[in-house]
Design a protein around this motif. Structure first.
Motif, PDB file in Angstrom:
ATOM      1  N   ALA A  89     -69.475  65.794 -63.629  1.00 48.90           N
ATOM      2  CA  ALA A  89     -68.827  65.742 -62.384  1.00 48.90           C
ATOM      3  C   ALA A  89     -69.244  66.614 -61.097  1.00 48.90           C
ATOM      4  N   SER A  90     -70.543  67.351 -61.181  1.00 49.19           N
ATOM      5  CA  SER A  90     -70.806  68.179 -60.255  1.00 49.19           C
ATOM      6  C   SER A  90     -71.653  67.647 -59.156  1.00 49.19           C
ATOM      7  N   GLY A  91     -71.941  66.239 -59.026  1.00 47.19           N
ATOM      8  CA  GLY A  91     -72.475  65.723 -58.240  1.00 47.19           C
ATOM      9  C   GLY A  91     -74.038  65.335 -58.517  1.00 47.19           C
ATOM     10  N   LYS A  92     -74.449  65.497 -59.685  1.00 48.74           N
ATOM     11  CA  LYS A  92     -75.778  65.012 -59.965  1.00 48.74           C
ATOM     12  C   LYS A  92     -76.580  64.037 -59.443  1.00 48.74           C
ATOM     13  N   SER A  93     -75.694  62.917 -59.902  1.00 47.49           N
ATOM     14  CA  SER A  93     -76.315  61.483 -59.409  1.00 47.49           C
ATOM     15  C   SER A  93     -76.354  61.423 -58.099  1.00 47.49           C
ATOM     16  N   LYS A  94     -75.299  61.882 -57.364  1.00 42.85           N
ATOM     17  CA  LYS A  94     -75.326  61.606 -56.088  1.00 42.85           C
ATOM     18  C   LYS A  94     -76.714  62.299 -55.402  1.00 42.85           C
ATOM     19  N   LEU A  95     -76.794  63.689 -55.837  1.00 39.66           N
ATOM     20  CA  LEU A  95     -77.856  64.361 -55.607  1.00 39.66           C
ATOM     21  C   LEU A  95     -79.264  63.587 -55.624  1.00 39.66           C
ATOM     22  N   SER A  96     -79.545  63.039 -56.756  1.00 41.27           N
ATOM     23  CA  SER A  96     -80.826  62.370 -57.244  1.00 41.27           C
ATOM     24  C   SER A  96     -81.012  61.162 -56.312  1.00 41.27           C
ATOM     25  N   VAL A  97     -79.796  60.682 -55.892  1.00 43.07           N
ATOM     26  CA  VAL A  97     -80.042  59.268 -54.896  1.00 43.07           C
ATOM     27  C   VAL A  97     -80.445  59.834 -53.656  1.00 43.07           C
ATOM     28  N   ASN A  98     -79.914  61.073 -53.053  1.00 49.21           N
ATOM     29  CA  ASN A  98     -80.300  61.628 -51.880  1.00 49.21           C
ATOM     30  C   ASN A  98     -81.816  62.282 -52.002  1.00 49.21           C
ATOM     31  N   LEU A  99     -82.175  62.635 -53.281  1.00 49.48           N
ATOM     32  CA  LEU A  99     -83.603  62.934 -53.086  1.00 49.48           C
ATOM     33  C   LEU A  99     -84.443  61.622 -53.337  1.00 49.48           C
ATOM     34  N   ALA A 100     -84.064  60.827 -53.828  1.00 55.82           N
ATOM     35  CA  ALA A 100     -84.944  59.567 -54.032  1.00 55.82           C
ATOM     36  C   ALA A 100     -84.833  58.701 -52.718  1.00 55.82           C
ATOM     37  N   ALA A 101     -83.990  58.844 -51.662  1.00 53.46           N
ATOM     38  CA  ALA A 101     -84.084  58.263 -50.551  1.00 53.46           C
ATOM     39  C   ALA A 101     -85.052  59.045 -49.483  1.00 53.46           C
ATOM     40  N   TYR A 102     -85.560  60.421 -50.065  1.00 50.47           N
ATOM     41  CA  TYR A 102     -86.527  61.057 -49.086  1.00 50.47           C
ATOM     42  C   TYR A 102     -87.685  61.144 -49.535  1.00 50.47           C
ATOM     43  N   PHE A 103     -87.886  60.968 -51.031  1.00 50.56           N
ATOM     44  CA  PHE A 103     -89.285  61.310 -51.586  1.00 50.56           C
ATOM     45  C   PHE A 103     -89.387  59.821 -52.266  1.00 50.56           C
ATOM     46  N   PRO A 104     -90.596  59.332 -52.469  1.00 53.39           N
ATOM     47  CA  PRO A 104     -90.757  58.037 -53.271  1.00 53.39           C
ATOM     48  C   PRO A 104     -90.664  58.086 -54.734  1.00 53.39           C
ATOM     49  N   SER A 105     -89.398  57.813 -55.167  1.00 55.36           N
ATOM     50  CA  SER A 105     -88.972  58.132 -56.549  1.00 55.36           C
ATOM     51  C   SER A 105     -88.132  57.018 -57.298  1.00 55.36           C
ATOM     52  N   GLU A 106     -87.883  56.993 -58.557  1.00 57.01           N
ATOM     53  CA  GLU A 106     -87.095  56.180 -59.143  1.00 57.01           C
ATOM     54  C   GLU A 106     -86.133  57.270 -60.160  1.00 57.01           C
ATOM     55  N   ILE A 107     -85.011  56.737 -60.639  1.00 55.23           N
ATOM     56  CA  ILE A 107     -84.151  57.725 -61.386  1.00 55.23           C
ATOM     57  C   ILE A 107     -84.145  57.350 -62.661  1.00 55.23           C
ATOM     58  N   ILE A 108     -83.979  58.261 -63.794  1.00 53.88           N
ATOM     59  CA  ILE A 108     -84.085  58.165 -65.100  1.00 53.88           C
ATOM     60  C   ILE A 108     -82.858  58.704 -65.699  1.00 53.88           C
ATOM     61  N   ASN A 109     -81.745  57.956 -66.124  1.00 51.95           N
ATOM     62  CA  ASN A 109     -80.685  58.517 -66.572  1.00 51.95           C
ATOM     63  C   ASN A 109     -81.114  59.231 -68.033  1.00 51.95           C
ATOM     64  N   SER A 110     -80.263  60.433 -68.037  1.00 50.15           N
ATOM     65  CA  SER A 110     -80.661  61.258 -69.389  1.00 50.15           C
ATOM     66  C   SER A 110     -79.137  61.672 -70.027  1.00 50.15           C
ATOM     67  N   ASP A 111     -78.096  60.834 -69.591  1.00 47.68           N
ATOM     68  CA  ASP A 111     -76.793  61.108 -70.454  1.00 47.68           C
ATOM     69  C   ASP A 111     -76.830  60.099 -71.484  1.00 47.68           C
ATOM     70  N   LYS A 112     -76.583  60.824 -72.618  1.00 50.79           N
ATOM     71  CA  LYS A 112     -76.917  59.885 -73.778  1.00 50.79           C
ATOM     72  C   LYS A 112     -75.748  58.798 -73.842  1.00 50.79           C
ATOM     73  N   ILE A 113     -74.584  58.964 -73.528  1.00 52.09           N
ATOM     74  CA  ILE A 113     -73.197  58.092 -73.656  1.00 52.09           C
ATOM     75  C   ILE A 113     -73.701  56.937 -72.590  1.00 52.09           C
ATOM     76  N   GLN A 114     -74.400  57.105 -71.521  1.00 52.28           N
ATOM     77  CA  GLN A 114     -74.611  55.975 -70.353  1.00 52.28           C
ATOM     78  C   GLN A 114     -75.889  55.198 -70.871  1.00 52.28           C
ATOM     79  N   PHE A 115     -76.485  55.634 -71.888  1.00 53.99           N
ATOM     80  CA  PHE A 115     -77.453  54.593 -72.363  1.00 53.99           C
ATOM     81  C   PHE A 115     -76.863  53.196 -73.177  1.00 53.99           C
ATOM     82  N   TYR A 116     -75.484  53.434 -73.356  1.00 58.07           N
ATOM     83  CA  TYR A 116     -74.889  52.254 -74.127  1.00 58.07           C
ATOM     84  C   TYR A 116     -74.345  51.550 -73.003  1.00 58.07           C
ATOM     85  N   LYS A 117     -74.495  50.242 -73.340  1.00 55.50           N
ATOM     86  CA  LYS A 117     -73.762  49.168 -72.383  1.00 55.50           C
ATOM     87  C   LYS A 117     -72.201  49.128 -72.502  1.00 55.50           C
TER      88      LYS A 117
END
Length: 310
Positions: free
Chosen positions: A16-44
């Protein structure tokens, strides 16, 4: 001289600290793609309970390893995790883009980076950004966020996956919110009404308490990675953001979190980013010049009486 290391950015922090939001902010500035590393979010499934980033929140940035495991009972081992993440890293690098790894499963991240069998350190140059929020402030926000998740359908979502006597030590049912609602759903299934509302309130409070406990454990783990393992964690303090609201919070986020993080990543990428950015600026400059020439020719054309309107 050995092969040049590939660059990888990690965005870390408590839940809940804002990690996902920051990663998107960075990806909007640098040519990037985001990899999830939350083990529970791996599941559908259980998108609300697991707090997966929504399509609208991604702002078009490609995200990897969200909901890739179909079987809710399957166990994601550390080896599975490392294989998934490294595969995504190389896919992104192959497209000439920067991998940004984001999530709160710090034990798995440690296993990925420190694994002596994969020599991650020898192949990748890592930049770690830690989004810090003082725990008392974060706890208050977590309570509000859980209430919001309930309003968005957390209970109904959990009910759809409820199975009597389920094993909550495996798969997606390890998510906070699944076990806590078990007693409530059993009472509901048995048609008991007497203490039903009280059980729901108790379950929601347990979700809040256990999420706060998770945040505390993550906070301690990040300190251990920094202090004992010597990871260079670049801290950006978001506490003030969580103490504000509306436009003030948005401005604080940009000034205290996004801009410093951009600078950190820019310094980390060094020459590679400078060259890429220079090429981008040159392309923009050429395009702007062509547009200016086109506009000038259009003005001359109109002045010569060649414009009849539409």
């Amino acid at each position: 001289m050995g092969d040049k290391k590939h660059k990888v950015v990690f965005v870390m922090g408590c839940t809940a600290s804002g990690k996902s939001k920051l990663s998107v902010n960075l990806a909007a500035y640098f040519p990037s793609e985001i990899i999830n590393s939350d083990k529970i979010q791996f599941y559908k499934g259980l998108d609300i309970i697991t707090n997966k980033i929504t399509d609208s929140e991604r702002h078009g940035v490609p995200h990897h390893l969200l909901g890739v495991i179909e079987d809710p009972e399957a166990d994601l081992t550390v080896d599975d995790y490392c294989r998934y993440v490294e595969g995504s890293i190389y896919e992104i690098i192959g497209r000439g883009r920067l991998p940004i790894i984001v999530g709160g499963s710090n034990n798995y991240i440690e296993a990925l980076v420190e694994n002596p069998n994969t020599n991650f350190h020898s192949r990748f140059d890592c930049c770690f950004i830690w989004v810090v929020v003082l725990l008392p402030v974060l706890y208050k926000y977590i309570a509000k966020r859980v209430d919001q998740m309930v309003e968005e359908g957390l209970v109904d979502e959990a009910r759809e996956m409820f199975v009597p006597n389920a094993d909550y030590s495996r798969g997606i049912r390890r998510a906070i919110g699944a076990l806590e609602l078990d007693k409530y759903f059993k009472t509901e299934k048995n048609g008991e009404q007497l203490y039903k509302d009280d059980l729901l309130k108790l379950a929601i409070q347990e979700i809040k308490d256990n999420t706060c406990k998770l945040a505390s454990c993550q906070f301690q783990k990040l300190h251990r990675l920094r202090d004992e393992l010597g990871w260079k964690l670049h801290q950006v303090d978001a506490t003030a953001v969580f103490e504000k609201s509306g436009e003030e919070a948005a401005n604080e986020w940009m000034n205290a979190i996004v801009k410093p993080s951009r600078a950190i990543v820019g310094d980390f990428l060094e020459e590679n980013w400078s060259k890429t950015n220079m090429k981008r600026r040159m392309r923009i400059g050429v395009l702007s010049a062509l547009v200016a020439v086109g506009v000038g020719l259009m003005v001359i054309w109109i002045r010569n009486g060649n414009w009849n309107g539409v």
